[in-house]
Design an enzyme around this catalytic site. Structure first.
Site, PDB file in Angstrom:
ATOM      1  N   LYS A 154      -4.029  28.018  -9.469  1.00  0.00           N
ATOM      2  CA  LYS A 154      -2.964  27.048  -9.260  1.00  0.00           C
ATOM      3  C   LYS A 154      -3.412  25.713  -9.832  1.00  0.00           C
ATOM      4  O   LYS A 154      -4.600  25.389  -9.855  1.00  0.00           O
ATOM      5  CB  LYS A 154      -2.632  26.899  -7.774  1.00  0.00           C
ATOM      6  CG  LYS A 154      -3.752  26.287  -6.921  1.00  0.00           C
ATOM      7  CD  LYS A 154      -3.318  26.145  -5.476  1.00  0.00           C
ATOM      8  CE  LYS A 154      -4.447  25.589  -4.613  1.00  0.00           C
ATOM      9  NZ  LYS A 154      -4.078  25.480  -3.200  1.00  0.00           N
ATOM     10  N   ARG A 187       5.382  16.606  -5.276  1.00  0.00           N
ATOM     11  CA  ARG A 187       4.164  16.996  -5.972  1.00  0.00           C
ATOM     12  C   ARG A 187       4.321  18.453  -6.409  1.00  0.00           C
ATOM     13  O   ARG A 187       4.560  19.327  -5.582  1.00  0.00           O
ATOM     14  CB  ARG A 187       2.952  16.854  -5.055  1.00  0.00           C
ATOM     15  CG  ARG A 187       2.717  15.440  -4.543  1.00  0.00           C
ATOM     16  CD  ARG A 187       1.420  15.391  -3.765  1.00  0.00           C
ATOM     17  NE  ARG A 187       1.158  14.067  -3.248  1.00  0.00           N
ATOM     18  CZ  ARG A 187       0.027  13.707  -2.651  1.00  0.00           C
ATOM     19  NH1 ARG A 187      -0.936  14.602  -2.504  1.00  0.00           N
ATOM     20  NH2 ARG A 187      -0.150  12.496  -2.204  1.00  0.00           N
ATOM     21  N   THR A 188       4.150  18.691  -7.680  1.00  0.00           N
ATOM     22  CA  THR A 188       4.423  20.025  -8.216  1.00  0.00           C
ATOM     23  C   THR A 188       3.123  20.752  -8.538  1.00  0.00           C
ATOM     24  O   THR A 188       2.130  20.150  -8.952  1.00  0.00           O
ATOM     25  CB  THR A 188       5.282  19.926  -9.481  1.00  0.00           C
ATOM     26  OG1 THR A 188       4.606  19.147 -10.462  1.00  0.00           O
ATOM     27  CG2 THR A 188       6.615  19.284  -9.167  1.00  0.00           C
ATOM     28  N   GLY A 198      -7.779   1.475 -11.644  1.00  0.00           N
ATOM     29  CA  GLY A 198      -8.824   0.512 -11.347  1.00  0.00           C
ATOM     30  C   GLY A 198      -9.814   0.335 -12.475  1.00  0.00           C
ATOM     31  O   GLY A 198     -10.263  -0.789 -12.758  1.00  0.00           O
ATOM     32  N   SER A 240     -11.116  16.886 -11.194  1.00  0.00           N
ATOM     33  CA  SER A 240     -10.101  16.038 -11.816  1.00  0.00           C
ATOM     34  C   SER A 240      -9.949  16.338 -13.291  1.00  0.00           C
ATOM     35  O   SER A 240      -8.888  16.118 -13.872  1.00  0.00           O
ATOM     36  CB  SER A 240     -10.483  14.566 -11.628  1.00  0.00           C
ATOM     37  OG  SER A 240     -11.762  14.313 -12.182  1.00  0.00           O
ATOM     38  N   ASN A 244      -8.551  -1.211   4.276  1.00  0.00           N
ATOM     39  CA  ASN A 244      -8.655  -1.548   2.858  1.00  0.00           C
ATOM     40  C   ASN A 244      -7.548  -2.480   2.396  1.00  0.00           C
ATOM     41  O   ASN A 244      -7.570  -2.940   1.254  1.00  0.00           O
ATOM     42  CB  ASN A 244      -8.635  -0.273   2.005  1.00  0.00           C
ATOM     43  CG  ASN A 244      -7.353   0.519   2.203  1.00  0.00           C
ATOM     44  OD1 ASN A 244      -6.770   0.532   3.284  1.00  0.00           O
ATOM     45  ND2 ASN A 244      -6.893   1.179   1.161  1.00  0.00           N
ATOM     46  N   ASP A 265       0.856  -1.177   0.000  1.00  0.00           N
ATOM     47  CA  ASP A 265       0.000   0.000   0.000  1.00  0.00           C
ATOM     48  C   ASP A 265       0.901   1.237   0.000  1.00  0.00           C
ATOM     49  O   ASP A 265       2.110   1.146   0.255  1.00  0.00           O
ATOM     50  CB  ASP A 265      -0.900  -0.034   1.241  1.00  0.00           C
ATOM     51  CG  ASP A 265      -1.835   1.143   1.318  1.00  0.00           C
ATOM     52  OD1 ASP A 265      -2.338   1.555   0.266  1.00  0.00           O
ATOM     53  OD2 ASP A 265      -2.053   1.655   2.428  1.00  0.00           O
TER      54      ASP A 265
END
Length: 1511
Positions: A834, A1004-1005, A1142, A813, A1202, A608
């Protein structure tokens, strides 16, 4: 709201599952009940991850066949077959041996209507006969499963199949209810809220264990032998000598398994007895937690005081207002007038297991959710509650949930007056959809996922919430996704042992047949003529069974009995202090003792991400602003800066200083601080006054390249404060405003008086906290206003500024960005945006220039990567060559030279130089051919020439062509060019290179932009946006279209790099595990970009890795897989990583052809990243690999609920006792506190336990073969009558006293290689993966050696002592006792002295104790036996007869020394001509070649050690 760099999981995952707005409730699943049509909505997909398949609608007949459905059939009565626990268990029975790619419940195989837009379905092709056979096999298994359910489950066990409800579960909101609700499916009350992760119940434990134990070939064999022994007249070795040990062994094994499962049950009790606050009717019957006994009041009050718990207020107790006693005063619910009213219910503290469907429960901040609930009330802003679901789906973003619009249930009075009726879907395992409705006063409103909170979640950033329980216990979503019937795990070495046992059983039968034939021949030749044997003849069957019983110990029962003791001792030794976490005070815990050896054979690790690799902490690390790369939150020593400065002087002074390749002279502005301070409308004060000058030399610029990388953001602000520059100040100012304003966080005052923030995304929280640390603090926020407190550097005073929030365009998204429009204090309107650089760049004012620079940076990056790929290919080829040559040839008479040499400044490598003159010549020839053309040195030189360097090597992760980056030293002058257009290009290029650098480091940019808007422009746009937000149709599309109008012509303000902080030692651990030939797969519920970033940080992905993304939206999946397959198999990809989500995995699993290609492809890549994976999909991938590669050992590691399913599905399950709770740690086989402990658990303890167990089993078989082959040879001299050469009591205690320690001590304490070496050279781990320590071939060789040694023992004793004439006692006992003595001595000498590597006092003590005990036993036999006639004459034999004969002792010594010489010779030949990697590293350790280098490395393994391959 999720941050802009986090996918909106709710919206993105719900998008494929749209429901008609006219229908507030919709069936949640298709049915595969016999006779029901499978015809779902074309926009729906199976809950188990099934995508539609082509052709017509199908129907499952009562016989389990799939046929075309007739027109007119519908899904009116269809339902989810897996909506209940019973069918899930039954379906697992029906599919227990299906192909791995299609294994699972029958629901997985249900074909549904094809979707014309699905790109991964192809037209029907020619028949595939292999698939036809496969389908026939599945049909047979399916039919057998249906027969089992019908006749066994329903007929014999009387368990009826639970049918789904007609339209869902009906729940009335009624706090005066005194009796539990009835489940319409069963006609009984709903199940309680208790959960069970233990494998057995009190009723199933014994039957399951008896079946499991006697399914082992050895146990079944012993059962038959023990039963035959109890038949009078058949056994020559006693009546109960096998049966009683078998019973003892089984009792011990079953008791140990029961103890392990009882520990799981105890841990379940901790969960089931956790407290919760529920609204219960006073005097309620079936669901009341109170008892009406005379002592109930005092007992309940006393228990509450002991627990320091909530004291329930009841009229029959005290008649007072309910009071909550809590340690956190912030979460105390203070009683109101309505709460203290005379109502029929009150808030009561109950245990989780006592919560029922229909209960109303109260939750406080940070409370875990005890059951699946629908929200009735939340006191968050705008009625929103924030939920953390890391334990469910692994996502770090908080989810927003709200109560249905019809409800208002803040107080008890509101709840009592609310007569709402809920209709919700039946329990199922889909985490990403929910359908229901609520009816109140004749009005109906839908209940969707936005209104539901699942068990396993945690309430965050919300003070109080109230919910209605809709699912409890095993019917909760998280439990539905867990494995209901986890299989009993067995060690892989057991399967080899079973094969050896079967071979030995066949050998025993052959011996019995041969001896029976010999007996029949002897009967004809001799017995028929012996008058004293008249009437003693046995029939063939009787003598055959007698021989089987006599030789049955060739399959040693002691192997299994002693193995339990060995594993218990290994269990005690596994508690290593090196795996103890001091921070959390958590040791390593072993929940099972069965599979220790599996730890040394792992080939695949399924990990994970959230909480397992990461620490669930986001940290703001790097900034790119105005062309400068700055650090934040990292302390850089001054010595490092000086080294960088000096290095820069040496390497960059002579370079051309220009961002476009043309030399130019920069203009430098130098500023001196003055006492005059001017006021700034931007909110930041700077000293006034400056003067310009030309730079006479370029020496200072030499350090810019390296100094910038190590400059702190705070130091840069201080430098800017001392040397102001209006242009630079403006850029920095708007960058900080972007951090402080463009978010959805709310400030809050903590108990310690400090300001904290409530954020839905940890990324946003990191950004806002970084802005606060840099002086821009959000002190207050309302729906329409944001208040900033701006503190200049080196100043104690602050300036308050209030910004009006005009509009917020939220992140989705699809958009991959968010924007906020604010009004400045001076009245100007500005939009801040941003998002990902790919969406911000086209929206910049100079977008064409920015895209051009992005293309140039991308090309340079690809060029650098191509060089690194070639270097990696050459390095990999060299490593493969070393591995192939890592053996000693028979012609190599000299010892190999083992040299330790440092390969890089921060990398140690142990390499094996030339092994012989021939190999040295071969290596020299190979190097002369390849290295001249494509060596890493030449490649680096070419790359430096391309980058304009002078030969200095640049790292692809660090150096990004900082050609003219201005210095950011605290006291250095500020550099800028005199051209605005070139300055923009310079900043674009630097910013893009910084983003590339940040991303390669796993950060993470985000890119930030802004622009000012005219009042009339905003007014016109605001009307369009308002109409979009209030539209009833296509709202999201209209909002996105409106956003496109305003989000354009941005000025670039900067970029950020946020670290999803890894746990300590994760990258180093993963690198070592990869060197150990372990493939690491990351299975996470988080989004794709985040998963890839973490993979880079954790070094699952290398800088030169070929990342292959499989996406069903990009075209035909089969073509994507075939294309990637060809690329990987060409050999030009040094390291390949496949990324799949997924949704794509759904399509793969539902197409047999694609699935076969897919898993065949995955077996050839180095790593796999599966994102957006549900718990069921995680377990399915583990199960598929477990069946596709049956010889491999899989390990699953995780920390959340999970991860339970995949942990139970893998051969080895490891739980992290982390921040997501202890759900995974409780059900896992092993529990550790940090991922880094996994390297010691596998590389050290795993290897040791594999070697120990293998050695124990192998030597046990060897000693039994050696001992009983002497019995076989003796049969020729006793007429094949079964007479034993050895005295019966000595034979009884052979395994217990005389040969137990010699096999158990190595099985417990042996350390073939030190822990330091095992950690430093992880390639040694391959020895266990390849089963080198114990396999059929090695066992056969040892059995052959044992047979040869038995021949030596028997015939040397026979000819040196048995036939000579001057011995005093040539009786059966004297010869047998000598053979017995030789066996005891040589076995103990070999196992405790010759073959024992880690020699301590323990094996020496065991040897002395065993040998002394044997001679003491001889003295005892000589004294206790009576002087009676018989085949054995122990009476006074050892003390006065053969024990005083020098010939007896001399013969014994000669035989023992002969065997010792034989053992030494065999060992020398094997080590010389067929050495193993363990043999070679033992020599290295013995010769002291590791020396101080290995000591410096230590068990921590801080410096990498080079690769030396296994066999």
């Amino acid at each position: 709201m999720d941050g802009p760099n986090e996918e909106d999981s709710d919206s993105s995952r719900n998008k494929p599952h749209q429901v008609n707005n006219d229908s507030p409730f919709h069936p949640t699943s298709t049915s595969v009940i016999p006779g029901i049509v499978i015809n779902p909505s074309p926009n729906r997909q199976s809950l188990l991850g099934c995508a539609p398949t082509p052709e017509a609608d199908l129907v499952i007949t009562p016989h389990g066949e799939l046929k075309e459905a007739k027109p007119g059939l519908s899904t009116e009565n269809s339902s989810e077959l897996l909506q209940n626990e019973k069918y899930q268990a039954d379906s697992q029975i029906a599919t227990w041996s299906c192909d791995a790619s299609k294994e699972g419940d029958l629901g997985d195989r249900a074909d549904v209507r094809s979707h014309p837009r699905r790109p991964f379905f192809r037209k029907p092709t020619l028949p595939n006969f292999n698939l036809s056979l496969k389908w026939s096999k599945e049909k047979i298994l399916r039919n057998s499963g249906l027969w089992y359910r019908k006749h066994v489950i329903q007929g014999i066990l009387r368990r009826k199949e639970m049918l789904p409800t007609k339209d869902g579960r009906h729940i009335e909101l009624d706090i005066s209810r005194k009796f539990p609700l009835i489940d319409e499916r069963t006609g009984k009350p709903h199940i309680d809220n208790s959960i069970r992760s233990s494998r057995y119940t009190i009723w199933t434990f014994l039957p399951y264990q008896l079946w499991f134990q006697f399914s082992k070939p050895a146990n079944f064999y012993f059962l038959i032998i023990g039963s035959a022994q109890m038949v009078p007249g058949l056994s020559t070795t006693g009546t109960y000598t096998t049966f009683l040990p078998v019973v003892f062994f089984l009792v011990l094994t079953i008791a140990r398994e029961g103890y392990d499962d009882f520990r799981r049950y105890q841990l379940d009790k901790l969960d089931n007895r956790r407290p919760a606050r529920a609204l219960r009717a006073l005097g309620s019957g079936g669901i009341s937690v109170s008892r009406n006994s005379p002592f109930s009041a005092g007992k309940e009050h006393w228990n509450c005081l002991r627990r320091d718990d909530s004291i329930p207020a009841r009229k029959d107790l005290a008649g007072v207002t309910p009071v909550v006693v809590s340690g956190d005063e912030e979460h105390v619910h203070k009683p109101t007038v309505e709460d203290s009213a005379d109502l029929d219910a009150t808030w009561t503290t109950v245990k989780w297991k006592d919560i029922k469907v229909g209960d109303v429960i109260e939750l406080n901040r940070n409370d875990p959710i005890p059951a699946d609930i629908v929200l009735l009330y939340t006191d968050g802003r705008d009625g929103i509650a924030y939920i953390e679901t890391m334990a469910l789906d692994g996502e770090t973003n908080l989810k927003s949930r709200r109560h249905p619009g019809l409800l208002s249930c803040e107080t008890l009075v509101d709840i009592s007056k609310c007569r709402a009726s809920f209709t919700v879907e039946d329990p199922n395992l889909n985490l990403y959809e929910f359908f229901g409705r609520v009816t109140l006063n004749g009005k109906t409103s839908p209940v969707t996922l936005d209104n539901i909170v699942y068990r396993g979640s945690t309430l965050r950033n919300t003070i109080r919430a109230i919910g209605l329980v809709i699912n409890t216990g095993e019917e909760c979503k998280i439990r539905m996704n867990a494995s209901k019937n986890p299989r009993a795990k067995a060690p892989a070495i057991q399967f080899i042992t079973n094969r050896v046992v079967l071979v030995l059983v066949a050998f025993v039968l052959l011996l019995a047949v041969g001896c029976t034939a010999g007996y029949e021949i002897w009967t004809i030749i001799f017995e028929s003529r012996a008058w004293y044997l008249a009437g003693a003849h046995l029939g063939p069957a009787e003598i055959f069974i007698a021989f089987v019983i006599e030789f049955n110990n060739l399959i040693p029962l002691a192997l299994y009995i002693s193995l339990e003791l060995v594993k218990f001792a290994q269990f005690l030794l596994l508690h290593d202090v090196e795996m103890y976490d001091e921070v959390s005070n958590t040791p390593m815990v072993s929940n099972t003792q069965n599979i220790y050896e599996n730890l040394g054979q792992v080939s695949y690790i399924f990990s994970d991400k959230t909480g397992t690799l990461t620490d669930n902490v986001m940290r703001f690390r790097k900034i790119s602003v105005a062309g400068r790369a700055l650090l934040h939150g990292v302390v850089v020593p001054m010595e490092k800066k000086e080294q960088d400065f000096q290095r820069g002087n040496r390497t960059t002074m002579l370079r051309s200083i220009s961002h476009d390749g043309v030399g130019s002279t920069p203009i430098v502005a130098e500023h001196k601080p003055t006492a005059i301070v001017r006021s700034s409308t931007d909110g930041l004060s700077f000293p006034a006054g400056r003067r310009s000058l030309n730079v006479p030399t370029l020496e200072r610029y030499a350090s810019q390249r390296n100094a910038n990388r190590n400059s702190s953001a705070k130091e840069f602000l201080q430098s800017l404060w001392r040397h102001p520059d209006p242009d630079l100040t403006k850029k920095v100012r708007f960058f900080l405003l972007s951090l402080a304003l463009c978010h959805t966080c709310f400030p809050e005052t903590r108990g310690n008086g400090q300001t904290g923030f409530q954020a839905a995304s940890p990324d946003e929280l990191a950004l806002v906290e970084a802005a606060a640390e840099l002086g821009y603090i959000v002190t207050d926020r309302t729906t329409h206003l944001i208040t900033l407190s701006i503190t200049p550097p080196e100043s104690e005073s602050s300036l308050q500024e209030v910004y009006e929030i005009l509009d917020v365009v939220e992140f989705t998204s699809k958009r991959k960005r968010m924007s906020i429009i604010v009004r400045f204090p001076d009245g100007r309107i500005c939009i801040f945006c941003k998002g990902a650089d790919s969406v911000i760049l086209p929206r910049l004012r100079h977008s064409s220039l920015a895209l051009l620079k992005a293309s140039e940076v991308r090309e340079r990056h690809q060029l650098r990567k191509s060089f690194e790929v070639e270097e990696a290919i050459i390095r990999k080829s060299n490593d493969d060559e070393i591995r192939r040559s890592f053996t000693r040839s028979s012609l190599h008479l000299e010892r190999p030279s083992m040299n330790i040499k440092r390969m890089a400044p921060q990398r140690s490598s142990i390499t094996l130089d030339e092994f012989s003159p021939s190999s040295r010549q071969r290596d020299a020839q190979r190097r002369s051919v390849t290295l001249d053309e494509c060596s890493p040195v030449s490649r680096r030189r070419q790359r430096d020439e391309i980058e304009g360097g002078n030969g200095l090597r640049k790292s692809a992760q660090i150096d990004r062509r900082f050609l003219s980056l201005p210095s950011s030293e605290p006291n250095s002058p500020i550099t800028r060019n005199d051209s605005d257009s070139s300055d923009d290009g310079f900043i674009f290029e630097r910013c893009l290179e910084h983003i590339d650098e940040f991303a390669s480091e796993g950060l993470r940019t985000l890119m930030f932009g802004y622009r000012f808007i005219m009042e009339d422009e905003y007014t016109g746009w605001s009307k369009v946006y308002h109409e979009a937000t209030t539209s009833l149709a296509d709202r999201q599309e209209l909002i996105e279209s409106a956003a496109e109008i305003i989000e354009k012509n941005f000025e670039l303000s900067g970029a950020t790099g946020i670290e999803d902080k890894l746990q300590n030692g994760v990258p180093e651990t993963i690198e070592k595990l990869q060197k150990a030939n372990i493939k690491i797969w990351m299975l996470t519920g988080d989004k794709r970009e985040t998963a890839i970033n973490i993979a880079h940080s954790a070094r699952i992905c290398k800088t030169y890795s070929e990342i292959i993304i499989l996406d069903h939206q990009k075209g035909d999946l089969k073509e994507q897989i075939n294309s990637a397959f060809l690329k990987v198999t060409e050999g030009r990809v040094p390291h390949s990583v496949v990324v799949i989500d997924g949704q794509t995995l759904m399509g793969v699993e539902n197409d047999i052809t694609v699935s076969a290609h897919f898993y065949d492809f995955l077996l050839r890549v180095d790593s796999v990243i599966c994102c957006r994976a549900s718990p069921f999909q995680k377990a399915s991938m583990v199960k598929s690999i477990r069946h596709k590669v049956p010889d491999s050992i899989t390990l699953a590691i995780g920390d959340g609920g999970n991860d339970i399913a995949m942990i139970q599905e893998a051969h080895v399950g490891v739980g992290i006792s982390g921040k997501e709770g202890l759900q995974a740690a409780r059900v896992a086989d092993y529990s550790i506190a940090q991922f880094r402990f996994l390297q010691r658990l596998l590389l050290v303890h795993g290897h040791w336990n594999y070697i120990r167990t293998s050695k124990y089993i192998l030597t046990t078989f060897w000693k039994e073969m050696l001992f009983y082959c002497i019995q076989v040879l003796y049969q020729k001299w006793n007429g094949y009558t079964g007479t034993s050469l050895f005295e019966s009591w000595s034979l009884t205690f052979w395994n217990l006293f005389f040969t137990s320690l010699c096999v158990m001590l190595p099985g417990i304490f042996e350390q073939d290689i030190s822990a330091t070496t095992l950690l430093a050279v992880p390639e040694i781990y391959i020895y266990g993966q390849k089963c080198r320590a114990f396999n059929l071939q090695k066992c056969g060789i040892w059995m052959l050696i044992a047979a040869i040694q038995s021949l030596i023992i028997y015939f040397m004793i026979y000819y040196l002592y048995g036939v000579i004439s001057f011995t005093t006692d040539q009786g059966l006992f004297a010869i047998g006792d000598m053979a017995f003595s030789v066996c005891v001595i040589i076995i103990n000498v070999k196992l405790l002295l010759l073959d024992y590597y880690h020699k301590t006092w323990i094996p020496i003590f065991g040897f002395v104790l065993t040998i002394a005990g044997w001679w003491a036993w001889n003295l005892l036999l000589s004294g206790i036996y009576a002087n009676t006639p018989g085949p054995y004459s122990p009476y006074q034999g050892f003390m006065h007869i053969f024990g005083r004969n020098p010939t007896w002792w001399a013969t014994q010594i000669v035989v023992v020394w002969t065997l010792v010489v034989f053992e030494l010779g065999v060992s020398a030949v094997r080590r010389r001509f067929w050495p193993s990697v363990v043999d070679l590293w033992q020599e290295i350790e013995n010769e002291g070649k590791l020396g101080m280098e290995a000591g410096r490395n230590g068990d921590e393994g801080e410096e990498e050690v080079g690769s030396v391959g296994g066999e």
